[in-house]
Write a protein that holds these residues in place. Sequence first.
Motif, PDB file in Angstrom:
ATOM      1  N   ALA A   4       0.663  -0.857  -0.073  1.00  0.00           N
ATOM      2  CA  ALA A   4       0.061  -0.080   0.168  1.00  0.00           C
ATOM      3  C   ALA A   4       1.344   0.962   0.185  1.00  0.00           C
ATOM      4  O   ALA A   4       0.804   1.948  -0.760  1.00  0.00           O
ATOM      5  CB  ALA A   4      -1.222   0.267   1.685  1.00  0.00           C
ATOM      6  N   ARG A   5       1.591   1.459   0.393  1.00  0.00           N
ATOM      7  CA  ARG A   5       2.878   2.670   0.501  1.00  0.00           C
ATOM      8  C   ARG A   5       3.058   2.775  -1.048  1.00  0.00           C
ATOM      9  O   ARG A   5       3.720   3.703  -0.683  1.00  0.00           O
ATOM     10  CB  ARG A   5       3.658   2.319   2.190  1.00  0.00           C
ATOM     11  N   SER A   8       0.881   3.706  -2.509  1.00  0.00           N
ATOM     12  CA  SER A   8       0.675   5.751  -3.184  1.00  0.00           C
ATOM     13  C   SER A   8       1.649   6.303  -2.885  1.00  0.00           C
ATOM     14  O   SER A   8       1.156   6.763  -3.229  1.00  0.00           O
ATOM     15  CB  SER A   8       0.189   5.477  -1.084  1.00  0.00           C
ATOM     16  N   SER A  11       2.010   5.875  -6.775  1.00  0.00           N
ATOM     17  CA  SER A  11       0.774   6.685  -7.647  1.00  0.00           C
ATOM     18  C   SER A  11       0.924   8.381  -7.104  1.00  0.00           C
ATOM     19  O   SER A  11       0.311   9.785  -8.180  1.00  0.00           O
ATOM     20  CB  SER A  11      -0.388   6.714  -6.837  1.00  0.00           C
ATOM     21  N   LYS A  12       1.918   8.711  -6.139  1.00  0.00           N
ATOM     22  CA  LYS A  12       2.215  10.682  -5.350  1.00  0.00           C
ATOM     23  C   LYS A  12       2.910  10.941  -6.917  1.00  0.00           C
ATOM     24  O   LYS A  12       2.447  12.062  -7.468  1.00  0.00           O
ATOM     25  CB  LYS A  12       2.324  10.613  -4.400  1.00  0.00           C
ATOM     26  N   THR A  79       9.349   7.073  -1.450  1.00  0.00           N
ATOM     27  CA  THR A  79       8.717   6.420  -1.035  1.00  0.00           C
ATOM     28  C   THR A  79       8.435   6.039   0.848  1.00  0.00           C
ATOM     29  O   THR A  79       8.401   6.104   1.821  1.00  0.00           O
ATOM     30  CB  THR A  79       7.768   5.108  -1.918  1.00  0.00           C
TER      31      THR A  79
END
Length: 152
Positions: A4-5, A8, A11-12, A79
């Motif tokens: 998930a990290r 995330s 995608s950021k 990340t």
Amino acid sequence: MIVARVVSGASKHFQSRFWEWLHTGMLFGSSFAISRSDLTFQQSPAYMFMRSLAFDDFWIVAFGVIAMLRLIALTLNGTFQPFRRYSPLARCILAGLSALCWASLALGLMQAEQARLGLVTFVGLTCGELFLFMKIAEEAGDVERGYRDGAA
């Protein structure tokens, strides 16, 4: 949790790194495409330049490894804290290596006097990678100055 990290974090930054992701995908696809036929380098005079520099399998592996390392650098970019300082530098180096890959294809087409759509495409990709190289180098310099000045 880690997946998930990563999703995330990637995608950021995806929108601001779109061209890097696109070039990475194209390089990986090119590696796959030239690996599909044992005769790729024997069938076209456009590949003679590349064959004069290294054996056929080298190019397949080089394109694939550069694309894979770039995919990792883009995924880890921002990340995880330990990678934040070095990710722009890795991305910069890999953009430069990608530019060399595209340039080798363009030079092969020029040498074979096959100035067609492929030549325009590979020259365009080379120029795009060089532009990315310069922009990422600026980013890497900003990040390094931030760490040096204690602002990171």
